[in-house]
Structures are given as C-alpha cells and as structure tokens.
Design a protein around this motif. Sequence first.
Motif, mmCIF file in Angstrom:
data_model
loop_
_atom_site.group_PDB
_atom_site.id
_atom_site.type_symbol
_atom_site.label_atom_id
_atom_site.label_comp_id
_atom_site.label_asym_id
_atom_site.label_seq_id
_atom_site.Cartn_x
_atom_site.Cartn_y
_atom_site.Cartn_z
ATOM 1 N N PHE A 101 -5.435 -9.039 -15.055
ATOM 2 C CA PHE A 101 -4.550 -8.182 -14.259
ATOM 3 C C PHE A 101 -4.897 -8.325 -12.780
ATOM 4 C CE2 PHE A 101 -3.548 -4.669 -17.629
ATOM 5 C CZ PHE A 101 -3.171 -5.652 -18.528
ATOM 6 N N THR A 102 -3.872 -8.238 -11.949
ATOM 7 C CA THR A 102 -4.067 -8.287 -10.502
ATOM 8 C C THR A 102 -3.213 -7.216 -9.845
ATOM 9 O OG1 THR A 102 -4.441 -10.680 -10.575
ATOM 10 C CG2 THR A 102 -3.937 -9.697 -8.434
ATOM 11 N N ILE A 103 -3.868 -6.353 -9.075
ATOM 12 C CA ILE A 103 -3.155 -5.320 -8.325
ATOM 13 C C ILE A 103 -2.959 -5.806 -6.891
ATOM 14 C CG2 ILE A 103 -5.291 -4.104 -7.698
ATOM 15 C CD1 ILE A 103 -3.716 -1.471 -7.930
ATOM 16 N N SER A 104 -1.800 -5.476 -6.337
ATOM 17 C CA SER A 104 -1.524 -5.842 -4.946
ATOM 18 C C SER A 104 -0.637 -4.759 -4.345
ATOM 19 C CB SER A 104 -0.845 -7.212 -4.861
ATOM 20 O OG SER A 104 0.398 -7.202 -5.559
ATOM 21 N N ARG A 105 -0.483 -4.814 -3.042
ATOM 22 C CA ARG A 105 0.351 -3.819 -2.384
ATOM 23 C C ARG A 105 1.096 -4.438 -1.224
ATOM 24 N NH1 ARG A 105 -3.348 0.914 -0.927
ATOM 25 N NH2 ARG A 105 -1.397 1.760 -0.112
ATOM 26 N N ASP A 106 2.252 -3.877 -0.935
ATOM 27 C CA ASP A 106 3.051 -4.253 0.224
ATOM 28 C C ASP A 106 3.313 -2.959 0.979
ATOM 29 O OD1 ASP A 106 4.999 -4.924 2.069
ATOM 30 O OD2 ASP A 106 6.021 -6.302 0.726
ATOM 31 N N ASN A 107 2.500 -2.695 1.987
ATOM 32 C CA ASN A 107 2.614 -1.426 2.703
ATOM 33 C C ASN A 107 3.930 -1.307 3.461
ATOM 34 O OD1 ASN A 107 0.205 -0.378 1.755
ATOM 35 N ND2 ASN A 107 -0.988 -1.073 3.513
ATOM 36 N N ALA A 108 4.496 -2.417 3.844
ATOM 37 C CA ALA A 108 5.782 -2.375 4.539
ATOM 38 C C ALA A 108 6.880 -1.853 3.616
ATOM 39 C CB ALA A 108 6.147 -3.758 5.050
ATOM 40 N N LYS A 109 6.721 -2.105 2.321
ATOM 41 C CA LYS A 109 7.701 -1.644 1.331
ATOM 42 C C LYS A 109 7.242 -0.379 0.613
ATOM 43 C CE LYS A 109 9.614 -6.237 0.346
ATOM 44 N NZ LYS A 109 9.901 -7.254 -0.702
ATOM 45 N N ASN A 110 6.044 0.103 0.975
ATOM 46 C CA ASN A 110 5.514 1.304 0.319
ATOM 47 C C ASN A 110 5.470 1.137 -1.198
ATOM 48 O OD1 ASN A 110 4.352 3.615 1.412
ATOM 49 N ND2 ASN A 110 6.104 4.922 0.940
ATOM 50 N N THR A 111 5.056 -0.050 -1.616
ATOM 51 C CA THR A 111 5.105 -0.422 -3.035
ATOM 52 C C THR A 111 3.793 -1.075 -3.460
ATOM 53 O OG1 THR A 111 7.507 -0.728 -2.932
ATOM 54 C CG2 THR A 111 6.354 -1.780 -4.760
ATOM 55 N N VAL A 112 3.411 -0.793 -4.690
ATOM 56 C CA VAL A 112 2.220 -1.372 -5.292
ATOM 57 C C VAL A 112 2.651 -2.120 -6.554
ATOM 58 C CG1 VAL A 112 -0.044 -0.888 -6.290
ATOM 59 C CG2 VAL A 112 0.805 0.483 -4.389
ATOM 60 N N TYR A 113 1.956 -3.202 -6.852
ATOM 61 C CA TYR A 113 2.309 -4.035 -7.995
ATOM 62 C C TYR A 113 1.122 -4.203 -8.927
ATOM 63 C CZ TYR A 113 5.960 -5.272 -4.647
ATOM 64 O OH TYR A 113 6.986 -5.221 -3.728
ATOM 65 N N LEU A 114 1.421 -4.493 -10.169
ATOM 66 C CA LEU A 114 0.394 -4.855 -11.136
ATOM 67 C C LEU A 114 0.899 -6.067 -11.912
ATOM 68 C CD1 LEU A 114 -2.393 -4.071 -12.302
ATOM 69 C CD2 LEU A 114 -1.151 -2.884 -14.132
ATOM 70 N N GLN A 115 0.299 -7.214 -11.622
ATOM 71 C CA GLN A 115 0.620 -8.436 -12.360
ATOM 72 C C GLN A 115 -0.281 -8.507 -13.579
ATOM 73 O OE1 GLN A 115 3.004 -10.914 -11.741
ATOM 74 N NE2 GLN A 115 2.358 -11.697 -13.741
ATOM 75 N N MET A 116 0.339 -8.604 -14.741
ATOM 76 C CA MET A 116 -0.426 -8.607 -15.985
ATOM 77 C C MET A 116 -0.169 -9.922 -16.715
ATOM 78 S SD MET A 116 0.196 -4.679 -17.266
ATOM 79 C CE MET A 116 1.901 -4.965 -17.676
ATOM 80 N N ASN A 117 -1.216 -10.694 -16.883
ATOM 81 C CA ASN A 117 -1.133 -11.979 -17.574
ATOM 82 C C ASN A 117 -1.960 -11.945 -18.848
ATOM 83 O OD1 ASN A 117 0.384 -12.992 -15.375
ATOM 84 N ND2 ASN A 117 -1.473 -13.632 -14.310
ATOM 85 N N SER A 118 -1.729 -12.920 -19.701
ATOM 86 C CA SER A 118 -2.476 -13.038 -20.958
ATOM 87 C C SER A 118 -2.522 -11.705 -21.701
ATOM 88 C CB SER A 118 -3.905 -13.533 -20.671
ATOM 89 O OG SER A 118 -3.877 -14.775 -20.005
#
Length: 127
Positions: free
Chosen positions: A68-85
Amino acid sequence: QVQLVESGGGLVQAGGSLRLSCAASGRTVSNYAMGWFRQAPGKEREFVAAISWSGGSTSYPDSVKGRFTISRDNAKNTVYLQMNSLKPEDTAVYYCAADRRFRRVLITATRSEYTGWGQGTQVTVSS
C-alpha cells in the motif's frame, strides 16, 4: 469541521489493485496528517496508513507495508491510498480521517487522534 468522503472501493481478485480517494471539504487539510483505517466485519477498526501534513513522511503497519502507498495532493485537498497485491484478508470498509493536531511532528497510528471520519468505502478481495 472537516468532512471527508472516500471513494474508489470495489470488488477485485486477489493480486489485483485499487486506488482509494479521500476528498476533504469544510476546511483545508494541508496542515494536518491524514490517515487510512479499515474495519472488517466483527473486528476493530485498524490503522492502515498515514501521511504527514507535508507529505514527507509515511507510516504503515507490517500487514500492508510494501503493498500500500499513501499520498496526498494538498492543492486538491485529497488523499489517496494505492493498494497493490491485494489479499482476501484486505477485505474491509476503508475510512480516511484527519489528524486532530495541527502540523504534528511525528505521525500517529492512534485512532482516537483522528477526526472527520467519512462513511467509508467497501473493498472486497476475492480469492
């Protein structure tokens, strides 16, 4: 008060991938760490990932580290969670939340330190 809306869940086969999104409204979350948690039926809500307010630090439990990889885009006020395998044991409702503390120095995995819980998004991994 921040409002968070999760999306991107679904049904996927074991080994597949999903990308979850968490959109914030009500106030900017750019000065707050953000976390993802999950809750399977009959189990406690557990920590999955967190990212510092700056995006420079992340934290994961061993159960998802490397997948899993968490990331954020503060310009979009959004957080993501990429989930693999993905594995069947990843099946749960996934929630995002915002840290209660402004610009916390060290990321916390403590559920009570987070606020603004969304309604969650269901992730189901079939074997």
